[in-house]
Design an enzyme around this catalytic site. Structure first.
Site, PDB file in Angstrom:
ATOM      1  N   LYS A 106     -16.655  -3.052 -77.434  1.00 15.74           N
ATOM      2  CA  LYS A 106     -16.980  -3.869 -76.265  1.00 15.74           C
ATOM      3  C   LYS A 106     -16.707  -5.353 -76.511  1.00 15.74           C
ATOM      4  O   LYS A 106     -16.510  -6.114 -75.570  1.00 15.74           O
ATOM      5  CB  LYS A 106     -18.399  -3.602 -75.828  1.00 15.74           C
ATOM      6  CG  LYS A 106     -18.531  -2.151 -75.350  1.00 15.74           C
ATOM      7  CD  LYS A 106     -19.770  -1.872 -74.603  1.00 15.74           C
ATOM      8  CE  LYS A 106     -19.741  -0.497 -73.953  1.00 15.74           C
ATOM      9  NZ  LYS A 106     -19.533   0.606 -74.923  1.00 15.74           N
TER      10      LYS A 106
HETATM   11  C1  LIG Z   1     -19.253   1.836 -74.514  1.00 15.66           C
HETATM   12  C2  LIG Z   1     -18.833   2.744 -75.565  1.00 15.66           C
HETATM   13  C3  LIG Z   1     -18.096   3.892 -75.273  1.00 15.66           C
HETATM   14  C4  LIG Z   1     -17.745   4.298 -73.855  1.00 15.66           C
HETATM   15  O1  LIG Z   1     -16.854   3.429 -73.225  1.00 15.66           O
HETATM   16  P1  LIG Z   1     -16.732   3.420 -71.634  1.00 15.66           P
HETATM   17  O2  LIG Z   1     -15.799   2.315 -71.321  1.00 15.66           O
HETATM   18  O3  LIG Z   1     -18.120   3.166 -71.112  1.00 15.66           O
HETATM   19  O4  LIG Z   1     -16.242   4.748 -71.226  1.00 15.66           O
HETATM   20  C5  LIG Z   1     -17.694   4.677 -76.334  1.00 15.66           C
HETATM   21  N1  LIG Z   1     -18.024   4.378 -77.604  1.00 15.66           N
HETATM   22  C6  LIG Z   1     -18.744   3.286 -77.902  1.00 15.66           C
HETATM   23  C7  LIG Z   1     -19.093   3.024 -79.323  1.00 15.66           C
HETATM   24  C8  LIG Z   1     -19.160   2.430 -76.906  1.00 15.66           C
HETATM   25  O5  LIG Z   1     -19.862   1.345 -77.217  1.00 15.66           O
END
Ligand SMILES: *Cc1c(COP(=O)(O)O)cnc(C)c1O
Length: 501
Positions: free
Chosen positions: A116
């Site tokens: 993120k």
């Molecule tokens: C947020 C997240 C996801 C999922 O991503 P999306 O964009 O919400 O589908 C997968 N793995 C981790 C470690 C995350 O932080």
């Protein structure tokens, strides 16, 4: 290019406006009026460039109201100021574990060790620039509902950004110990993290209700405050994620793993459908992607949808070892439905059904079109651990739990389809964020070890460096202590904003 809602054409916004507003007034998500069609020459021109230079080129395709200088400054502040692992010259790194069938796109070299960061280091810069561009004088309050990783990444991205405050709601007891410590120790004068008694969907639906509460928004407006979102429904969250698909492809060409123009598949551990949707935009823009593999955990609402065409959130909710994917409403799917149908009335109808009954079914034509691009499967906790174990044994490479779900989905896809197109596994978190599950999977006894002893243990067995942002949590003070019910979220906001002027 302009942006309008997935549910109607009442508004036409610039990208700066869409980024500031987060969600459209009718509850829909902002989508671009067109998807740029780029030839393979666009990809070719990315070879030899830095991640930042690639980012500027991709962002310019969608953020047409930002000047080149503005984009350059935003990208520079986001990726080039020592926020990302200094030893990794690439912000998003493609690794090829030994004896392994899949290269891995590591997206967790940012300040909070989760993918993120790729978007949440840039979004605050885009937003701050948007405030300057539109001449807006209000204070922006970013509200975030998080299942763990978004919260910390958003707090870190927005901390001490002028004219913006941030309040994060997370499910009490619904995030890992490390995720909790990352949020609870957050520093910065404009930040707050509050626990909600409930699960992630309670937090998310609570935040959504606040966004569409006209009276509450008017009250905030009278105090010079405007709400916005940093959740992956914000276009400014999504667009930075398109970059790393292009960049990874260019890296693989540079390393001669593939030739320019070769098709690839990506396997993406999916929750809110933001990461995988960014890959879909990349494909539509001309990046040679064949299939996108949507990898889920036991909360397999997307696997069912992509298989049957029925989205049904009326089901048991499971707490898994992949908490960032413990989600029953994948908000960004709405954008895919729009791009697949280009029919806003239909999308609006499905979303109304979802709100009313918790389910909707798309027509056969739409499902068939979706399945041309998307494959899907889900992985149990037990199989996730077995995957971490096997990959570590065979390749001495440590996957975090979420990335292991994507790895297993890639294996499943190959077995079921025989498709030999190279699959790139998208790795979304450092294994050090999920020490207990990872160590258990590898076969190391964790009895009596606290999180930090587990970090040390994982370092001992893997040799992988512990990211500074995680090791430094040992000595940090707990600063964020708020807890509230879903009904008390507005009070938490009022109390926080009192301290913000
Ligand atoms: C947020 C997240 C996801 C999922 O991503 P999306 O964009 O919400 O589908 C997968 N793995 C981790 C470690 C995350 O932080």
């Amino acid at each position: 290019m302009y942006y309008s809602s997935t549910r109607g054409d009442a508004e036409k916004k610039t990208s700066a406006e869409a980024i500031l507003e987060g969600l459209a007034a009718d509850g829909g998500l902002f989508v671009p009026s067109e998807i740029p069609q780029l030839g393979i020459s666009f990809v070719d021109a990315l070879l030899g460039l830095s991640y930042e230079e690639r980012a500027e080129k991709v962002l310019a395709q969608f953020l047409t109201d930002y000047t080149e200088q503005e984009l350059h400054a935003c990208v520079d502040r986001a990726y080039n100021r020592g926020n990302f692992d200094a030893t990794a010259c690439k912000r998003a790194e493609v690794r090829a574990p030994e004896n392994a069938p899949f290269p891995v796109l590591e997206l967790w070299h940012g300040p909070t060790s989760a993918f993120k960061d790729m978007a949440l280091q840039l979004l605050p810069q885009l937003m701050r620039t948007a405030l300057q561009k539109t001449g807006a004088k209000e204070r922006v309050l970013i509200l975030v509902a998080t299942s763990g990783d978004t919260g910390k990444a958003a707090l870190e991205g927005f901390r001490d950004v002028p004219q913006i405050s941030i309040l994060v709601f997370y499910p009490e007891g619904g995030v890992s110990r490390i995720q909790y410590l990352q949020m609870a120790t957050q520093e910065g004068g404009n930040v707050n993290a509050t626990a909600i008694r409930g699960n992630f969907d309670d937090a998310q639906s609570g935040v959504k209700a606040i966004f569409s509460d006209a009276a509450f928004n008017a009250q905030l407006a009278s105090q010079g405050v405007r709400l916005s979102s940093a959740n992956s429904i914000n276009w400014g969250r999504l667009v930075p994620q398109i970059v790393y698909y292009f960049s990874a492809y260019a890296d693989l060409v540079e390393e001669a793993t593939i030739k320019m123009g070769d098709a690839v598949n990506f396997s993406v551990p999916t929750g809110n459908f933001g990461d995988i949707l960014a890959a879909y935009y990349a494909k539509r823009m001309g990046l040679p992607i064949h299939k996108l593999i949507c990898a889920s955990n036991a909360n397999n609402v997307l696997t069912d949808f992509l298989t049957s065409g029925t989205y049904d959130r009326n089901r048991a909710f499971y707490k898994t070892i992949t908490p960032s994917m413990d989600i029953l409403i994948s908000s960004n799917l709405e954008r895919l439905l729009y791009h697949m149908t280009e029919d806003k009335a239909r999308v609006k109808g499905w979303m109304a059904e979802l709100a009313k009954t918790g389910r909707y079914t798309v027509d056969a034509g739409t499902l068939a079109k979706i399945r041309e691009t998307f494959a899907a499967s889900w992985t149990s906790d037990e199989q996730t651990k077995a995957t971490i174990h096997d990959v570590f044994e065979r390749s001495h490479y440590v996957l975090d739990t979420h990335s292991a779900v994507a790895w297993h989905a890639a294996e499943t896809y190959r077995e079921e389809t025989g498709d030999e197109t190279p699959v790139i596994v998208v790795s979304t978190a450092s294994p050090y964020k999920f020490n207990a599950s990872v160590l258990e999977a590898i076969g190391v006894d964790t009895e009596g070890l606290d999180e930090f002893a587990m970090q040390d243990k994982l370092h001992e067995v893997s040799g992988l460096a512990i990211p500074y942002g995680l090791s430094s949590l040992r000595s940090k003070e707990i600063r964020q202590k708020g807890v509230c019910s879903r009904a008390e979220m507005r009070d938490a906001i009022r109390a926080f904003m009192k301290k913000q002027d």
